[in-house]
Design an enzyme around this catalytic site. Sequence first.
Site, PDB file in Angstrom:
ATOM      1  N   HIS A   1       0.835  -1.204   0.000  1.00 31.06           N
ATOM      2  CA  HIS A   1       0.000   0.000   0.000  1.00 31.06           C
ATOM      3  C   HIS A   1       0.869   1.253   0.000  1.00 31.06           C
ATOM      4  CE1 HIS A   1      -3.223  -2.782   1.092  1.00 31.06           C
ATOM      5  NE2 HIS A   1      -4.074  -1.825   0.775  1.00 31.06           N
TER       6      HIS A   1
ATOM      7  N   LYS B   1      -0.745   4.954   4.492  1.00 33.74           N
ATOM      8  CA  LYS B   1      -1.715   4.063   5.144  1.00 33.74           C
ATOM      9  C   LYS B   1      -1.337   3.879   6.610  1.00 33.74           C
ATOM     10  CE  LYS B   1      -3.960  -0.462   4.759  1.00 33.74           C
ATOM     11  NZ  LYS B   1      -5.290   0.078   5.047  1.00 33.74           N
TER      12      LYS B   1
HETATM   13  P1  NAP Z   1      -7.389   9.913   4.277  1.00 32.71           P
HETATM   14  O1  NAP Z   1      -7.038  10.553   2.982  1.00 32.71           O
HETATM   15  O2  NAP Z   1      -6.524  10.167   5.485  1.00 32.71           O
HETATM   16  O3  NAP Z   1      -8.907  10.344   4.612  1.00 32.71           O
HETATM   17  C1  NAP Z   1      -9.511  10.243   5.858  1.00 32.71           C
HETATM   18  C2  NAP Z   1     -10.329  11.509   6.042  1.00 32.71           C
HETATM   19  O4  NAP Z   1     -11.144  11.376   7.205  1.00 32.71           O
HETATM   20  C3  NAP Z   1      -9.463  12.739   6.235  1.00 32.71           C
HETATM   21  O5  NAP Z   1      -9.987  13.823   5.491  1.00 32.71           O
HETATM   22  C4  NAP Z   1      -9.594  12.971   7.747  1.00 32.71           C
HETATM   23  O6  NAP Z   1      -9.382  14.318   8.111  1.00 32.71           O
HETATM   24  C5  NAP Z   1     -11.025  12.563   7.956  1.00 32.71           C
HETATM   25  N1  NAP Z   1     -11.383  12.331   9.350  1.00 32.71           N
HETATM   26  C6  NAP Z   1     -10.595  12.048  10.405  1.00 32.71           C
HETATM   27  N2  NAP Z   1     -11.337  11.906  11.530  1.00 32.71           N
HETATM   28  C7  NAP Z   1     -12.627  12.106  11.152  1.00 32.71           C
HETATM   29  C8  NAP Z   1     -13.861  12.126  11.845  1.00 32.71           C
HETATM   30  N3  NAP Z   1     -13.917  11.916  13.160  1.00 32.71           N
HETATM   31  N4  NAP Z   1     -15.009  12.346  11.143  1.00 32.71           N
HETATM   32  C9  NAP Z   1     -14.977  12.554   9.833  1.00 32.71           C
HETATM   33  N5  NAP Z   1     -13.834  12.590   9.111  1.00 32.71           N
HETATM   34  C10 NAP Z   1     -12.677  12.363   9.764  1.00 32.71           C
HETATM   35  O7  NAP Z   1      -7.470   8.342   4.117  1.00 32.71           O
HETATM   36  P2  NAP Z   1      -7.939   7.489   2.834  1.00 32.71           P
HETATM   37  O8  NAP Z   1      -6.754   7.075   2.051  1.00 32.71           O
HETATM   38  O9  NAP Z   1      -9.058   8.197   2.170  1.00 32.71           O
HETATM   39  O10 NAP Z   1      -8.460   6.185   3.557  1.00 32.71           O
HETATM   40  C11 NAP Z   1      -9.538   6.221   4.495  1.00 32.71           C
HETATM   41  C12 NAP Z   1      -9.782   4.837   5.047  1.00 32.71           C
HETATM   42  O11 NAP Z   1     -10.284   4.011   3.986  1.00 32.71           O
HETATM   43  C13 NAP Z   1      -8.542   4.116   5.590  1.00 32.71           C
HETATM   44  O12 NAP Z   1      -8.902   3.368   6.730  1.00 32.71           O
HETATM   45  C14 NAP Z   1      -8.156   3.177   4.461  1.00 32.71           C
HETATM   46  O13 NAP Z   1      -7.451   2.044   4.911  1.00 32.71           O
HETATM   47  C15 NAP Z   1      -9.530   2.800   3.955  1.00 32.71           C
HETATM   48  N6  NAP Z   1      -9.600   2.280   2.589  1.00 32.71           N
HETATM   49  C16 NAP Z   1     -10.497   1.290   2.385  1.00 32.71           C
HETATM   50  C17 NAP Z   1     -10.700   0.794   1.114  1.00 32.71           C
HETATM   51  C18 NAP Z   1     -11.737  -0.273   0.909  1.00 32.71           C
HETATM   52  O14 NAP Z   1     -11.942  -0.691  -0.245  1.00 32.71           O
HETATM   53  N7  NAP Z   1     -12.407  -0.723   1.963  1.00 32.71           N
HETATM   54  C19 NAP Z   1      -9.964   1.304   0.041  1.00 32.71           C
HETATM   55  C20 NAP Z   1      -9.063   2.335   0.273  1.00 32.71           C
HETATM   56  C21 NAP Z   1      -8.893   2.839   1.556  1.00 32.71           C
HETATM   57  P3  NAP Z   1      -7.866  14.810   8.472  1.00 32.71           P
HETATM   58  O15 NAP Z   1      -7.029  14.537   7.256  1.00 32.71           O
HETATM   59  O16 NAP Z   1      -8.062  16.248   8.762  1.00 32.71           O
HETATM   60  O17 NAP Z   1      -7.432  13.971   9.648  1.00 32.71           O
END
Ligand code: NAP
Length: 250
Positions: free
Chosen positions: A134, A138
């Site tokens: 990844h 992550k």
């Molecule tokens: P990311 O870019 O860090 O996005 C997370 C977002 O959530 C950020 O904007 C963060 O804000 C915000 N956040 C933090 N605390 C929050 C809260 N209490 N309420 C609402 N929003 C909040 O991460 P990402 O790459 O998009 O990934 C997000 C998650 O999805 C991870 O756990 C990843 O492993 C997972 N994922 C899953 C899949 C799947 O197919 N299931 C695929 C890809 C990723 P700040 O940046 O200001 O902290």
Amino acid sequence: MSITVAVAGAKGRMGQEVVAAVQAEPDLRLVAQVDLGDDLVRALEETRPAALVDFTVPEAVLGNIEAALAHGVVPIVGTTGLSPQDVEHVRGLCRRHGVGALIAPNFAIGAVLMMRFAQEAAKYLPDAEIIEMHHEKKLDAPSGTAAKTAEMIAQGRAGATPTALPAGAFEKIPGARGGKGVGDVPVHSVRLPGFVASQEVIFGGLGQTLSIRHDSRDRKSFMPGVILAVRHAPALAAGGELVYGLENLL
Ligand code: NAP
């Protein structure tokens, strides 16, 4: 009638893709976008969405699921890092509130097929190791997909036992053989710029290896699965149960 959708983590890498994907579907209506610092409960009360798509962070996701279920909203959860105990807790909450939910460690349909093929292969080739790769930002390791794949390999083995390491085998660098969870399947987590989400499952047998590999090259790869899940929100709501894994909706 359109299905109304709220997105938590809307400013994140995945959240931005979800916002665009939902807006592109004529039968879906985006009614709320929340991110860190926004009041999710207020947004749910004001907009009453059918589904809350959550791509946030491991520390926030459980609270978001609880808030959604308490308001009769179906959580569609992509955030990884939930423990098996957390998943069971969500299962109990669904029953208590009479509202269904979906937790999918991987929304990419190719990845779901990779897991299914790995489960099938384990029946004949019980010796397996997982390498998941990844992007460097992550937070959790191993990935939710790797943990789920290990679980499915353990089920697929159906009693066939993997080969034990020879007596006296040891690690010169701690962790060199990977981490082990369910089914003692070694998992190796690579974190490097350039990756989105990839996984290779290697099976070893007498004089042969079998590799099953999936690569998400763009976050758009997850969107058909997310949209599919959102369209299932009314059925999930009525079912009142937690569904774990996108394969159950295919
Ligand atoms: P990311 O870019 O860090 O996005 C997370 C977002 O959530 C950020 O904007 C963060 O804000 C915000 N956040 C933090 N605390 C929050 C809260 N209490 N309420 C609402 N929003 C909040 O991460 P990402 O790459 O998009 O990934 C997000 C998650 O999805 C991870 O756990 C990843 O492993 C997972 N994922 C899953 C899949 C799947 O197919 N299931 C695929 C890809 C990723 P700040 O940046 O200001 O902290």
